[in-house]
Each structure stands twice: as structure tokens, then as C-alpha cells.
Design an enzyme around this catalytic site. Sequence first.
Site, PDB file in Angstrom:
ATOM      1  N   ASP A 458      42.180  24.252  75.163  1.00 20.77           N
ATOM      2  CA  ASP A 458      41.667  25.062  76.259  1.00 20.77           C
ATOM      3  C   ASP A 458      41.922  24.272  77.528  1.00 20.77           C
ATOM      4  O   ASP A 458      41.804  23.050  77.539  1.00 20.77           O
ATOM      5  CB  ASP A 458      40.163  25.293  76.063  1.00 20.77           C
ATOM      6  CG  ASP A 458      39.587  26.100  77.188  1.00 20.77           C
ATOM      7  OD1 ASP A 458      40.096  27.200  77.434  1.00 20.77           O
ATOM      8  OD2 ASP A 458      38.658  25.611  77.855  1.00 20.77           O
ATOM      9  N   ASP A 668      35.307  23.620  74.796  1.00 16.89           N
ATOM     10  CA  ASP A 668      33.899  23.240  74.904  1.00 16.89           C
ATOM     11  C   ASP A 668      33.112  24.011  73.858  1.00 16.89           C
ATOM     12  O   ASP A 668      33.582  25.009  73.318  1.00 16.89           O
ATOM     13  CB  ASP A 668      33.365  23.474  76.324  1.00 16.89           C
ATOM     14  CG  ASP A 668      33.200  24.935  76.635  1.00 16.89           C
ATOM     15  OD1 ASP A 668      32.345  25.580  76.010  1.00 16.89           O
ATOM     16  OD2 ASP A 668      33.943  25.451  77.501  1.00 16.89           O
ATOM     17  N   ASP A 672      33.861  28.457  74.139  1.00 14.88           N
ATOM     18  CA  ASP A 672      34.947  28.530  73.168  1.00 14.88           C
ATOM     19  C   ASP A 672      34.451  28.562  71.733  1.00 14.88           C
ATOM     20  O   ASP A 672      35.256  28.496  70.812  1.00 14.88           O
ATOM     21  CB  ASP A 672      35.879  27.313  73.343  1.00 14.88           C
ATOM     22  CG  ASP A 672      36.487  27.270  74.728  1.00 14.88           C
ATOM     23  OD1 ASP A 672      36.724  28.358  75.293  1.00 14.88           O
ATOM     24  OD2 ASP A 672      36.726  26.173  75.242  1.00 14.88           O
TER      25      ASP A 672
END
Lengths: 788, 125
Positions: A458, A668, A672
Site C-alpha cells: 500500500d 496499515d 487495509d
Amino acid sequence: MNTTTDARTEGTGTAGGIPPPCEACAGTTESVLEAQGTPPLAGTEALERALGAVPGVTDVRVEPGGRVRVRHAADKVQFADLKAAGDGAGYHLARPGRPDDVDEQERGREREYRRLMAKFWFAAAVGVPVLTTMLIELVPALREAAMPWHRAIGLAAAVLSLPVLAWSGGHFFAGARNALRNHNANMDTLIALGTGAAWLYSTVAVLAPDLLPAGAGRMFFDVAVVVTALVVLGQALELRAKGRSSAAIRKLIEVQARTARVVRGDTEVDVPVEEVAVGDTVLVRPGEKVPVDGVVLDGRSAVDESVVTGESVPADKAPGDPVIGASVNRTGAFTFRATKVGRDTVLAQVVRMVRQAQSTKPPIGRLVDAVASYFVPAVMIVAVLTFLAWFDFGPEPRLSYAVATAVTVLVIACPCALGLATPISLMVGVGKAAEHGVLIRDGEALETASRLAVVVLDKTGTVTKGRPELTDVLPLTGFDAGELLRLAAAADRRSEHPLAQAVVNGARDRDLDAPDPETFEAVPGHGVEAMVGGRPVLVGNAKLMRRGGVPPTELEASAARLADEGKTPLLVAVDGRPAGVLGVADTVKEDSAAAVRALKAMGVEVVMITGDNERTARAVARQVGIDRVFADVLPGEKVRHVERLQAEGRPGRARGGRGARLVGMVGDGINDAPALAQADVGFAVSTGTDVAIEAAGVTLVGGSLRGVVYAIEVSQATLRNIRQNLFGAFVYNTLGIPIAAGALYPVLGILLHPIIAGGAMAASSLTVVTNANRLRFFEPKLARGERP
Amino acid sequence: MTTTQVVVTIVGLCVVAGIVWYFWLWTPGQAVARTAAGGVQEVEVTVRGGYEPASIVVEAGKPVVLRFTRREPSTCGEEVVIPGLGKRAYLPENQPVTVEVTPERPGEYEFTCGMNMYRGKLIAR
């Protein structure tokens, strides 16, 4: 010892993670204690009554597992009062302090080690003369000479070896008996049967030689004694080595601070760390340890958090920043407010997670477990069949050969090596990872992480720092860069917008002194207008410039270039004229590029996923060397992208070989979480206040991407170690048992001596533990070596 | 073959059959957890060459308190591990140690010693 949710925190609101005070309990505080001792938990009413009778106590709850929560008036009740009440009810109450029982385990191990060594020395002392007498029997000339004393020597050996079996090997017989009662069989069973049979047969040979066929009177007292000595020595050394396997956990527990300097009114009091309560103000001087978790109130410093995060560069701390217990304060003194104490601190969570992970099994160990449960009875059956084969078809004296080979089979088989192979390596590997701020949830996550084909990162907060920073200062001709930034920072000083904060911090980092503006107005969606030192300053986007009557034409080229680089341009006008452009961006973490390089070097494909637009995403991806980017992804769609990557199974590349590729997702733990859960292994980036992240198989405490590389490397090393152990144990047993049974005798005439077999058995399980301990010295090559 | 050999062989084969029956075919009796006042299920487990009882029936979804007491000096049983529920506890000799678990789903949860030689199971229904 107090976990406060009380009046002390009123006025500070709920900042810093302190639960809001409950209405009914204003002015009270809650103490958490641990009940130890022997009374069954069913009888906790007595404890509840006793504690409830202490003046000032308003509520008592005893939780299963022995945790006791006592709510009482804040200042009236002392720990000693509660302890006395507990003692009266037959419970030992203690403060929940050190998060584990490793000390006790260590002491228990040490005691057992000394006991085993004493048993070994006794067996060895008896073993030497007994072995000597038996050797005499082997040398024809000596045997002739000793013939008149044959019976006496045998009797002496029988008498000498009995205490060895009874004391040195006593635990084998006790263990075998206990196991037998439960329809179980273990290593004790095999050793007890082997040494017991050797002794009994030899004793019969001495006392009643007529019962045995002629020539079958061979004595095995040396086998009984020496095998006992060797196996006991092996157990003692193994115990030592096992103690080293849990060294990582012990290290984590030992780094805790013992005392804390708490500010009470105007005075500073040194108290044991167990007595620090949530809400206390704690002072930390340079060189001291931060005792518990908290938030900095006052002062600045650099704090070395490497014990918890694995990050070797000290972190700068300013008021409002979180600090982690057990980290070491380096440069300045500061005070902080305690937010988490005792079992709730990050360190305690880490210890719990690691211990929990160490108790799980990777899938690779399951087959072995199934085999192990059949192993010992199977060996007993092989021993019986070996006896029969030699007795029915062997050379004379058949009975002697039959007994010797059956005993050899029993003592060579090593169920421990099989049983230990997986858990001991896992224990070392998981502990090793924790030392570097990588918390692996369980054996399955570890095994999967070792075979990942794709890692999805991410962008925000994972590849990048997750907060904007000032990156460029581009003044127009005639303006000084420092002056441009100073004025812009002054104008932005009162704004709370993250972009404005980035400018203010940027000016501070460059030691520019931005004055307070005389006037200030934030224009939503545009920027800010301010008066600084009598000069009108505009900081914002092109719309703000036009609104203020400043044509931004001269700034547009720079702004477009910054935008191409994935940065946010902030236009600045001073005195009604365009002055320059500032670039602000969520910058990549220092080691992201190195981590991506390392992942690629391992043959792992790296993909970036982000909700940002394609241009910004590409710019960041270019900086760190990622080729494949999913941009404009809504938070809910991340799961689908992970699924799609998993479905892209390319059998040639899939190391898992199961069609679908194993995909790791790094993000995180909150936004996520669904994608982390969908991935084969979710890596949650934790900034260090909460480490037990549900959706993640791996938590990276330090927040650095290097942790992903490290996790994969240590997983691969651990799996390799487990395979070596399993292979070794498997090969040892499958070769050793047939050789012991005499499989080589018909062809080569080779027969294993039972003493050699006993030594091999003791050495084999020690080898497994020693091999696992090699993992302690594992140094990651890529996670370290490729650092810029 | 001599008569002795025939007799010894028959006895030996009987011993093999006995081993198979005693260790593999025998099924342990099941103990049912006692439910205390607070809805917590409690079981006392003695560790001595194995677990007594080795098979414990509990209700799924409710907390279970297992009190292990190691009654032998052998370090074999010094750790009890419940892999399916992620628990590990150190058992000092003769000191009861409480392990609290909640088997959320019905099924069998094995508990073993650190080396996987002692085995027992929780049967959650």
C-alpha cells in the site's frame, strides 16, 4: 499497579487512548491484581467477599485465569490492604508486573540440569569399572585368566549397575510407567525397556546360567549402565540448549525498566515500574529507559526504540509523540504521561504475541506429528520382530544375539528428534524475527511468508511516510528561497491543514524563524491569506491567486513540473506579486527503495496499490523502483486486486506449486484490514502503539519496509532449518533402526553395539536442538546488506 | 524349528498384537468439563506420563479453564501446548497452572507436550 480510569484523567479528556471515565466511578480507581495459589477458581467467592470487605472498595471482579479487578476510592486503599485480605481468603495476590514466567522456567531448568548431571556422573563413575569387567570378557586371553572369577565379576557388575538403573535412570522407568498407565509410550519407554531387558537378561546369565542355552550367557551390564549414562548426559545438554532457544524472549523481558521516576506534585519519586499508573507523569533523563508507554508532555529527545522496533536509528520525540516502554532515552530529558502500563504495554504485547506464535505449528510439522504418535509402539514392535528373527534364524548363540539386537533397536530409536525438529526451530525463528521488530503470528504465517511470490505494498504510510513534507522551494527571480519559505511558513503558522503544517515544519527544519502573522484567514479549498510583517502573503492553489488578483502565469511551469513528480504545488504570492512555488509531497521512507530492491533480488514481484491518482502513484513507484501499480483504487477494491493477483497463478513461477500464487499484502492494520486478511500473508505496518493486529499474519513494529524483507528471509531460514532437522531425524531413524536390527549382518557381517546405539540416540536429539540454535546467529543478507 | 522357537515366536507375535491393541486400538475414556457458576467450564488435568484425563468434552463457544498440574519430575511434560488455540504454558512440578481457552467452533483441539509426545484433546461440541 493501578489502571486508572478516574478523576485523575478528567480534564485531559480522552486524549492519548485513555478510556473515558465512567459516570458511576468518579473519584475511584481500578487496581488490577493477579491471584496466585492453589485454591480452585470455583471458590473465588471467598476472595471476592474478602476484598469487598476492605474499606473503600466498591467493586470486585475475579476473572477466569486469576485476574482480579478491584475498584476502590482513589487514595484510601493501599496494595498492602488488598494483599492482606487476599491472604486471609487463602489467595496470594500479586501485582501484575513482569509479563512472563520465564525466570521460573529458567530456574526449573537449572535445577533439572543439575539433577541430570549428578545422575550422569554417578552412572559414569559406575560405568567405567563395569565396562572394564565386560571388556575382559571380550578378550579371549583375559577371559581365560578371569575364568575362575567369572561369576563373581558378573555378580559385582549386577550389584553395581542396579543403583545406576534405579537412580540415574529412575526417571526413565517412572516415565515409562506413567506413560503406560495412559496407554502412551515415549522415549522413556524405549530406554527403560532397553536397559531393563539388558540388565535382567545379564542377571539371569549370572544367577541361573543353566536356564539359558549353552554359550548364550553373554552379559550386558555395561550396556545398561553406559546407555543410561549417555542418554542422561544427552538430556542434560539438550536442556541447556533448549534454554538458549528461548533467549530472544528472555531478552525482551529483561530490557524492561525496573523503576520509574514519577512526578507527584512538586516532587519526583522513584517507584517500581509496576506501580506506575495510567495518567502518571513520568520524567526520563538522558541514558535512562522509558519505563512504560505514553505520550510526551514536555521536552525533546532522541529515543532508541531498537529493542522493540528493531530500528537502529533513534526516533526524535517532541510533545505529543508516543513513546514506547523499554526504549532508551538518548539526548534530552522529557516528561510523558503514562498511557499503558503492565500487561498492556507494547513490550508486553510483543512478548505475548511471540510466545503465542511459538506455540503454534507450521503445516510442515503436521505430517511429522502424525508419524510421531505411532512411532514408539512401532519401534517396540520392530524390536520384538528383530528378537524373533535372530532367535529363529540367527547364528548361535541365538538368544544372546536376539537380546542384543532387540536392545539396540530400542535404544537407537529417537522419537525426540522427530518431535523436537519443528517446534524448536520455530521457537528460535520467531524469537529471532521479534528481535528485529517483526512479529510473526503463527507457524502457518511463517511457512507461507517463506514462499511468497508477490508482495503488494500500500502506498500511503507503507512505501511513504504517510504525512506530507516540504520537498521543493522554487522562488522566482528576485526572491530569496529562505525568505520565500519564511514568509509562507509565517502565513501558514495558524493553519491546521496538513499541507500548511508541512510548510511550517519545513521552515523549522531549515532553522528559519517564522514570525506570527498579524492577520490570518484560511480560505477553504484555496489556501491562506495573511499579513506578515506588513506584507500581504498568499499561499495556496491557482484559484487562490486569481481570487487575490495575482495572475499565476509565471508560476504555472514550476507547478506543473511538481505535479508531474507526484507532488502538490503550493503557489506563493507576496506583496500582490507571484513569488514562487513550494512543493509538498508524501515522501518515500528512506529505506523503501532498498527494500523493494531486496524483494526483487529474492525473486518476489513487487506491486504498489493506492487510492491516489495514476500520476502521483507512478512518481512514487518510479522513485522506489516498482514497475506495477494499481492506482485510483477505492479502499474496498483492494481486496479484489489481491484476489486477482492470487488468481494469476503462473505454475512456472509459483514456488508454492499449488497453481495460485502466494500473495503478501503490506498495509496499515485498519484501512487495509480486509486486504490483509485476503492476502496469504498480511503484513501490518504498526507505528508502535498497537501491535496485536488481528488481520495480519505479520506485524512490522518499526514500520519500515525492510521488515517485510526480513520476515521473508527469516521465514525461509527457519523453514530450511526445520527441513534439515526433519530430514536428519527421518534419515537417522530410518537408517539407524534397520542397522540396529542387523540388516547389514547377512551381507557385511556388521552388527551395531548397543552402547554405540545409545550414544547415537543421545547425540541425535542434541543435534536437532543445536541445529535450531544455529538460527540464533542468522543474519539477514538482503534486509541489511542492501541498505542505501 | 525347534519347539522352543515355535513357542517363543508365538509368544512374540502375541506381544506384537498386544502392543497394537494397548497403544493404538484402545480409546481413552472421556471426561466432561464441569461448569461453574459463572458459566466457565473447568477441568483438572494431571500431567504424569500423559494427560489424565486425555480426552475432555466441553461446550463450544464458552470459556474453558484447564488446570494442569505436573506430577512428575520428568521435563517431558514441562510445557503444554494447544496449537489450535495458540496457547503455551510452562508447568512447574506440582503447581497447578491455569490455561484459559475458548474453543469458538465445535471440533477437536489437541493439546500436547512441548515435544508432542503426550497428547490429549478437547472435544468442543
